[in-house]
Design an enzyme around this catalytic site. Structure first.
Site, PDB file in Angstrom:
ATOM      1  N   ASP A 115       0.851  -1.192   0.000  1.00 46.32           N
ATOM      2  CA  ASP A 115       0.000   0.000   0.000  1.00 46.32           C
ATOM      3  C   ASP A 115       0.883   1.236   0.000  1.00 46.32           C
ATOM      4  O   ASP A 115       2.079   1.163   0.246  1.00 46.32           O
ATOM      5  CB  ASP A 115      -0.927   0.005   1.219  1.00 46.32           C
ATOM      6  CG  ASP A 115      -0.184   0.145   2.524  1.00 46.32           C
ATOM      7  OD1 ASP A 115       0.965  -0.350   2.628  1.00 46.32           O
ATOM      8  OD2 ASP A 115      -0.734   0.752   3.464  1.00 46.32           O
ATOM      9  N   GLU A 116       0.287   2.319  -0.305  1.00 43.93           N
ATOM     10  CA  GLU A 116       0.959   3.619  -0.245  1.00 43.93           C
ATOM     11  C   GLU A 116       2.254   3.673  -1.051  1.00 43.93           C
ATOM     12  O   GLU A 116       3.192   4.383  -0.712  1.00 43.93           O
ATOM     13  CB  GLU A 116       1.220   4.026   1.208  1.00 43.93           C
ATOM     14  CG  GLU A 116      -0.045   4.133   2.032  1.00 43.93           C
ATOM     15  CD  GLU A 116       0.215   4.479   3.490  1.00 43.93           C
ATOM     16  OE1 GLU A 116       1.373   4.702   3.870  1.00 43.93           O
ATOM     17  OE2 GLU A 116      -0.771   4.511   4.242  1.00 43.93           O
ATOM     18  N   ALA A 117       2.311   2.913  -2.138  1.00 40.90           N
ATOM     19  CA  ALA A 117       3.491   2.949  -2.997  1.00 40.90           C
ATOM     20  C   ALA A 117       3.469   4.243  -3.811  1.00 40.90           C
ATOM     21  O   ALA A 117       2.484   4.543  -4.479  1.00 40.90           O
ATOM     22  CB  ALA A 117       3.509   1.745  -3.934  1.00 40.90           C
TER      23      ALA A 117
END
Length: 166
Positions: free
Chosen positions: A15-17
């Site tokens: 996530d949050e890449a």
């Protein structure tokens, strides 16, 4: 990494890449063109699929947040839902085993009653839930009040029949 973390399950995050720098890299752009990957999402999906295969060869089960889910992701991958029951249903319906975290965040300071009302549902692909406590919200002075009694309520909710709500 698997020698450092010998557990069967290996959480990759996912996530949050920040994918914007990928478009600025000539090597990555060339790789995407070579592999016929249209967009940064397709590149991340390609990476997740390859990583799942590597971890399977190493006798590990890949776990990733909701963002790892895509149509080509091997169903051996466990999808952990922080975005809610709808995301959990989507992943388990696609044949993935799932873990629900949404609704069980201890740092959100919700009441124990709130946590009792979160229903992970009953599904053969549901592994259970996870209570999260993110460190940026915790100090030595507030850790106990962040955890208790909410953790006990979450544990009872996850380990009890669906009828247990109080």
């Amino acid at each position: 990494m698997v020698t450092l973390f010998p557990d069967r399950y290996f959480h990759i995050g996912g996530d949050e890449a920040n994918t914007k720098p990928w478009s600025a890299s000539p090597r990555i752009v060339a790789f995407m063109k070579q592999e016929s990957l249209t967009g940064r999402g397709a590149l991340q999906a390609h990476f997740n699929t390859r990583l799942s295969a590597i971890l399977t060869k190493l006798n590990r089960t890949m776990v990733g947040w909701d963002e790892t889910l895509h149509p080509g992701l091997p169903t051996t991958t466990v999808v952990q839902s922080w975005r809610g029951q709808a995301a959990l249903v989507k992943s388990t319906a696609a044949g993935h085993r799932g873990i629900l975290s949404n609704g069980y965040y201890l740092d959100h300071m919700k009441s124990a009653g709130y946590h009792y009302e979160i229903d992970p549902g009953e599904n053969e692909n549901l592994l259970g839930g996870e209570a999260c406590l993110w460190a940026e919200y915790v100090t030595q002075d507030n850790v106990d009040m962040r955890i208790w009694p909410r953790m006990a309520a979450i544990a009872e909710r996850l380990w009890s029949p669906a009828s247990v709500r109080d």
